[in-house]
Design a protein around this motif. Structure first.
Motif, PDB file in Angstrom:
ATOM      1  N   ARG A 264      -1.695  22.833  -9.014  1.00  0.00           N
ATOM      2  CA  ARG A 264      -0.953  22.379  -7.827  1.00  0.00           C
ATOM      3  C   ARG A 264      -1.852  22.108  -6.758  1.00  0.00           C
ATOM      4  O   ARG A 264      -1.778  21.285  -5.866  1.00  0.00           O
ATOM      5  N   THR A 265      -2.851  23.157  -6.449  1.00  0.00           N
ATOM      6  CA  THR A 265      -3.771  22.918  -5.448  1.00  0.00           C
ATOM      7  C   THR A 265      -4.481  21.408  -5.367  1.00  0.00           C
ATOM      8  O   THR A 265      -4.485  20.722  -4.684  1.00  0.00           O
ATOM      9  N   VAL A 266      -4.895  21.080  -6.597  1.00  0.00           N
ATOM     10  CA  VAL A 266      -5.611  19.655  -6.883  1.00  0.00           C
ATOM     11  C   VAL A 266      -4.648  18.554  -6.520  1.00  0.00           C
ATOM     12  O   VAL A 266      -4.913  17.747  -5.840  1.00  0.00           O
ATOM     13  N   ALA A 267      -3.421  18.695  -7.093  1.00  0.00           N
ATOM     14  CA  ALA A 267      -2.510  17.775  -6.790  1.00  0.00           C
ATOM     15  C   ALA A 267      -2.152  17.554  -5.347  1.00  0.00           C
ATOM     16  O   ALA A 267      -2.026  16.378  -4.961  1.00  0.00           O
ATOM     17  N   ASP A 268      -1.713  18.737  -4.727  1.00  0.00           N
ATOM     18  CA  ASP A 268      -1.624  18.726  -3.269  1.00  0.00           C
ATOM     19  C   ASP A 268      -2.831  18.025  -2.491  1.00  0.00           C
ATOM     20  O   ASP A 268      -2.713  17.265  -1.526  1.00  0.00           O
ATOM     21  N   SER A 269      -4.054  18.215  -2.999  1.00  0.00           N
ATOM     22  CA  SER A 269      -5.419  17.727  -2.245  1.00  0.00           C
ATOM     23  C   SER A 269      -5.328  16.282  -2.422  1.00  0.00           C
ATOM     24  O   SER A 269      -5.397  15.511  -1.428  1.00  0.00           O
ATOM     25  N   VAL A 270      -5.289  15.723  -3.735  1.00  0.00           N
ATOM     26  CA  VAL A 270      -5.514  14.467  -3.981  1.00  0.00           C
ATOM     27  C   VAL A 270      -4.499  13.649  -3.466  1.00  0.00           C
ATOM     28  O   VAL A 270      -4.661  12.332  -3.298  1.00  0.00           O
ATOM     29  N   SER A 271      -3.224  14.003  -3.503  1.00  0.00           N
ATOM     30  CA  SER A 271      -2.054  13.334  -3.007  1.00  0.00           C
ATOM     31  C   SER A 271      -2.180  13.016  -1.419  1.00  0.00           C
ATOM     32  O   SER A 271      -1.548  12.085  -0.937  1.00  0.00           O
ATOM     33  N   GLN A 272      -3.123  13.617  -0.620  1.00  0.00           N
ATOM     34  CA  GLN A 272      -3.160  13.383   0.624  1.00  0.00           C
ATOM     35  C   GLN A 272      -4.435  12.203   0.881  1.00  0.00           C
ATOM     36  O   GLN A 272      -4.290  11.791   2.034  1.00  0.00           O
ATOM     37  N   LEU A 273      -4.955  11.980  -0.245  1.00  0.00           N
ATOM     38  CA  LEU A 273      -6.010  10.980   0.118  1.00  0.00           C
ATOM     39  C   LEU A 273      -5.604   9.550   0.028  1.00  0.00           C
ATOM     40  O   LEU A 273      -4.437   9.170  -0.290  1.00  0.00           O
ATOM     41  N   PRO A 274      -6.168   8.521   0.849  1.00  0.00           N
ATOM     42  CA  PRO A 274      -5.952   7.068   0.711  1.00  0.00           C
ATOM     43  C   PRO A 274      -6.319   6.571  -0.534  1.00  0.00           C
ATOM     44  O   PRO A 274      -7.072   7.428  -1.321  1.00  0.00           O
TER      45      PRO A 274
ATOM     46  N   GLU B 277       0.797  -1.232  -0.088  1.00  0.00           N
ATOM     47  CA  GLU B 277      -0.038   0.005   0.184  1.00  0.00           C
ATOM     48  C   GLU B 277       0.879   1.118  -0.147  1.00  0.00           C
ATOM     49  O   GLU B 277       0.489   2.272  -0.697  1.00  0.00           O
ATOM     50  N   GLU B 278       1.931   1.193   0.498  1.00  0.00           N
ATOM     51  CA  GLU B 278       2.779   2.390   0.951  1.00  0.00           C
ATOM     52  C   GLU B 278       3.435   2.805  -0.349  1.00  0.00           C
ATOM     53  O   GLU B 278       3.476   3.795  -0.824  1.00  0.00           O
ATOM     54  N   GLY B 279       3.819   1.791  -0.972  1.00  0.00           N
ATOM     55  CA  GLY B 279       4.662   1.768  -2.535  1.00  0.00           C
ATOM     56  C   GLY B 279       3.646   2.127  -3.776  1.00  0.00           C
ATOM     57  O   GLY B 279       4.182   3.101  -4.407  1.00  0.00           O
ATOM     58  N   ALA B 280       2.402   1.750  -3.382  1.00  0.00           N
ATOM     59  CA  ALA B 280       1.426   2.062  -4.520  1.00  0.00           C
ATOM     60  C   ALA B 280       1.202   3.671  -4.219  1.00  0.00           C
ATOM     61  O   ALA B 280       0.628   4.446  -5.292  1.00  0.00           O
ATOM     62  N   ILE B 281       0.949   4.074  -3.139  1.00  0.00           N
ATOM     63  CA  ILE B 281       0.838   5.359  -2.638  1.00  0.00           C
ATOM     64  C   ILE B 281       1.685   6.438  -3.234  1.00  0.00           C
ATOM     65  O   ILE B 281       1.307   7.450  -3.870  1.00  0.00           O
TER      66      ILE B 281
END
Length: 779
Positions: free
Chosen positions: A254-264, A232-236
């Motif tokens: 950038r705002t969208v990228a930062d936001s979705v990068s935090q999602l599980p 899971e960690e590698g996939a994220i």
């Protein structure tokens, strides 16, 4: 001398400079001439070999499952989420729209940074090259020596380049992307973007959002290394690399990228297997039926089995469909490769309710009680009626019939070694109603373990169209492969009695006709046979109606009817109503000792509801090819068997079973208020329990029992059809009628035929008869 040496150095210089070009040209010529192994022709490029799964759909357009070598469903470009396309190009090939299959700028980057500077900047393969590798080029070189493997890889790379150029000439950029996303293996039986979307996120390819798209595109680099379940960690991390690439090239902010990068990851895993999912037994029935070949006698263990298969080949267009129908090139259809779409009659919600009902009754009611009682038997789970020698004989037969034994025999393993293997503990997964059990057990003990489990089957159909709406062949297809709807035939007990009563209705009797409830005797082979009573003892010696006789399943009344009609007459009416199994024409026929399948029983009971017209159960409405062209359409076989008046009289008799007879717990326990009828059935030694339920727009049947007849409840309280089988129907109906989508079933009424004038209020009829003794017919 110096000039000569200079000229020599110049020649060597140009040889060294030109040699790679000459070698490259020679390599291309040899590859083009197929001297280093074949490369795909233009014809193959136009029609790349693909294994497309056959898809099985319910009537409400739910994908029930697939038949496949590769679990792949073709998805067109316009049906793929734009986020997937953007993520793919941003991560794998940003110059995709600017090259002709080979990105020389990317190759130069790999040469300088990766080879000369030792920096790992990734490969230089384009999307088109990756497609070429997936479609046409060999992958497994692991067994070759290093030098051979290196040379093969070099040749393969040049073939990959040449194939990529051919692909670019043959297809548009959109078509190349579409092919690539349709052939990649995302593991867990998810080949292609369609399967990946459904298996990982339970959605469709066009509905994939940014983070879902990024995770799947991230797996393209290495689906095993970035397995979201095991790493899971590698996939994220890999997903977030893809997201950063999308942001880098302007596909997202950038705002969208930062936001979705935090999602599980947000996985909603739906592992796709023939053994799991909805309607597993039904899907296997469709698969085996369509793949059946024209039967040959030596394939079958008995004449009956052969004759039944031959009848199906001759009368059922679905049986052997793949061999009865051919593609334009004259070859048979392949269920696993040709991308067929099979549209069935099954209703996914009805199927879900049926599966829940069966599991609830077996796991919570029957199985715990049986386990508790069977433990006290001499040789559990077998009845105390059997000796130890008889039990050992049954177990030995079960061992010989097991797949493990058959496989070992085919491998030539000696009998004593097989015996030793069956008595040696091995790790094994076992079924339980609380989930799979990991244990260590001998194969012999595992066979006995599964003997304990109560089996049950269920089938429901629309009596007017023959459409099969729900189909369950057993508790769990993973562990109990034998289909108790169509493969199994068991004694049907008292569910056979309505056929005898049908003869009475045809002969002019009414449900309110009265008969003395006394013992009857028959002379059979120079001996006297007297069937035992099966109804309430307090009614012995009294006058009772035929309606009461069927409601209470009283053998005394059935015996009286058998004296009015011949056993052959019962056999004939059963065969006309869709029973194909052999029925022995003996006077004891009404006890239901004949073996009949659940499918046959449900189909025949539909005749009562469908105004006397038998409608053969239908499983598939149409089959389409991969492009949506209809290849076959299916319509039910119908046959008018009895009159509409007689059918309506029979529905009245069957309603009496539910309102005041052996099926009354549907009203009292399950609080069902809709119009319905039914019939319970219990067989010798309580080995089989049956219930057949009829409503104006639905007919359903339940069988419950064990693998072996020698395993059963010891008393009637638990071993009767009203306790073993009826509750499955009751729970199913509770769930069905609570769903507003099926309100028509709840509200439908049995309609009397035009001009029908038989009074079915037996209390009123018999009061009037007492005032006029000549109202009752004399026989």
């Amino acid at each position: 001398m110096r000039d000569k040496k200079f000229r020599k150095n110049v020649i060597w210089f140009w040889v060294i400079i030109s040699l790679p070009a000459v070698l490259l040209l020679t390599l291309f010529i040899l590859i083009s001439a197929n001297r280093l192994g074949p490369i795909p022709s233009f014809e193959e490029l136009e029609n790349p070999a693909s294994n497309l799964a056959a898809e099985v759909y319910s009537e409400d357009n739910v994908l029930l499952g697939k038949f496949y070598i590769q679990n792949r469903t073709w998805t067109e470009y316009e049906n793929i989420s734009p986020y997937v396309i953007d993520a793919l190009i941003a991560t794998e090939d940003i110059r995709f729209y600017r090259h002709a299959g080979i990105d020389f700028r990317g190759l130069a980057r790999v040469l300088v940074k990766t080879i000369l500077l030792g920096q790992n900047t990734g490969g230089g393969s384009t999307i088109t090259q990756q497609l070429a590798k997936n479609l046409f080029l060999p992958r497994d070189l692991s067994n070759d020596p290093a030098i051979v493997r290196t040379s093969k890889l070099t040749v393969a790379k040049f073939k990959e380049w040449q194939t990529a150029v051919k692909l670019e000439r043959s297809y548009t950029k959109e078509e190349i992307i579409t092919m690539y996303l349709n052939v990649f293996d995302f593991i867990y039986n998810a080949v292609g973007i369609n399967s990946a979307a459904r298996i990982y996120f339970n959605t469709t390819p066009d509905s994939l959002n940014i983070e879902q798209s990024a995770m799947l595109v991230g797996m393209l680099k290495n689906s095993v290394a970035y397995n979201p379940l095991r790493n899971e960690e590698g996939a994220i991390k890999r997903r977030n690399v893809v997201i950063s690439q999308m942001e880098r090239y302007g596909y997202i902010s950038r705002t969208v990228a930062d936001s979705v990068s935090q999602l599980p990851l947000g996985l909603d895993l739906r592992e796709d297997s023939h053994n799991t999912g909805l309607a597993t037994y039904f899907r296997e029935y469709i698969r085996s039926t369509m793949n059946s070949r024209e039967p040959q006698r030596d394939w079958f263990y008995s004449d009956d089995a052969y004759n039944d298969a031959l009848w199906r080949w001759q009368n059922d267009p679905l049986y052997g469909w793949c061999y009865k129908n051919t593609k334009p090139d004259g070859t048979p259809y392949n269920l696993y490769r040709d991308g067929l779409r099979i549209y069935t009659t099954l209703n996914s919600k009805m199927q879900t309710y049926a599966e829940e009902a069966l599991a609830e009754h077996l796991s919570k009611n029957l199985q715990p009680v049986f386990d508790k009682r069977a433990r006290n038997n001499r040789n559990p789970p077998y009845s105390n009626d059997l000796t130890t020698a008889q039990v050992n004989q049954i177990m030995a037969r079960s061992v010989r019939q097991s797949d493990r034994y058959q496989n070992m025999r085919r491998a030539g393993i000696p009998e004593d070694s097989i015996t030793l293997a069956f008595n040696t503990p091995v790790p094994m997964k076992l079924f339980s109603w609380k989930g799979e059990r990991d244990t260590v057990i001998t194969p012999l003990d595992s066979i006995r373990y599964y003997k304990f489990f109560v089996r049950s089957s269920f089938m429901a159909m629309d009596p007017h169209t023959g459409y099969v709406k729900a189909y369950i062949g057993g508790p769990d297809f993973r562990y109990f492969k034998y289909d108790a709807v169509t493969q199994q035939k068991k004694q049907v007990g008292s569910t056979i009695k309505p056929f005898l009563y049908t003869l009475a209705m045809q002969d002019g009797y009414s449900p309110c006709f009265e008969v003395e409830n006394i013992e009857r005797s028959f002379e059979v082979n120079d001996t006297i046979w007297r069937p035992r009573s099966s109804g309430p003892e307090e009614y012995h010696g009294k006058m009772v109606t035929l309606k009461w006789g069927l409601a209470q399943s009283e053998n005394y009344i059935s015996a009286w009817l058998m004296k009015q009609f011949s056993p052959q007459a019962v056999v004939d009416i059963m065969h006309r109503m869709g029973i194909r199994s052999y029925i022995d024409p003996v006077v004891s026929i009404f006890l239901g000792t004949s073996d009949i399948s659940l499918e046959e029983m449900v189909g025949s009971y539909g005749t009562f509801v469908n105004k006397g017209v038998y409608t053969r159960p239908l499983y598939v409405t149409r089959i389409e090819d991969r492009n949506g062209n209809v290849l076959s359409s299916f319509t039910p076989f119908i046959d008018e068997v009895i009159s509409e008046d007689d059918a309506y009289l029979m529905t009245s008799l069957l309603q009496g079973v539910v309102s005041s007879g052996t099926g009354v717990r549907l009203r009292l326990t399950y609080k069902l208020t809709n119009e319905m009828g039914g019939k319970t059935g219990t067989t010798q030694n309580h080995s089989n329990g049956w219930f057949m339920g009829v409503m104006p727009d639905l007919v359903a049947g339940v069988w419950t029992g064990w693998e072996d007849q020698a395993i059963h409840f010891e008393d009637l309280s638990m071993g009767q059809g009203a306790n073993m089988a009826l509750p499955v129907f009751g729970i199913f109906m509770q769930k069905l009628l609570a769903d507003k989508d099926f309100s028509v079933i709840a509200d439908s009424k049995f309609e009397a035929p035009p001009g029908f004038n038989v009074d079915l209020d037996c209390d009123r009829v018999n009061r009037e008869k007492q005032g006029n003794p000549y109202r009752q017919r004399e026989y």
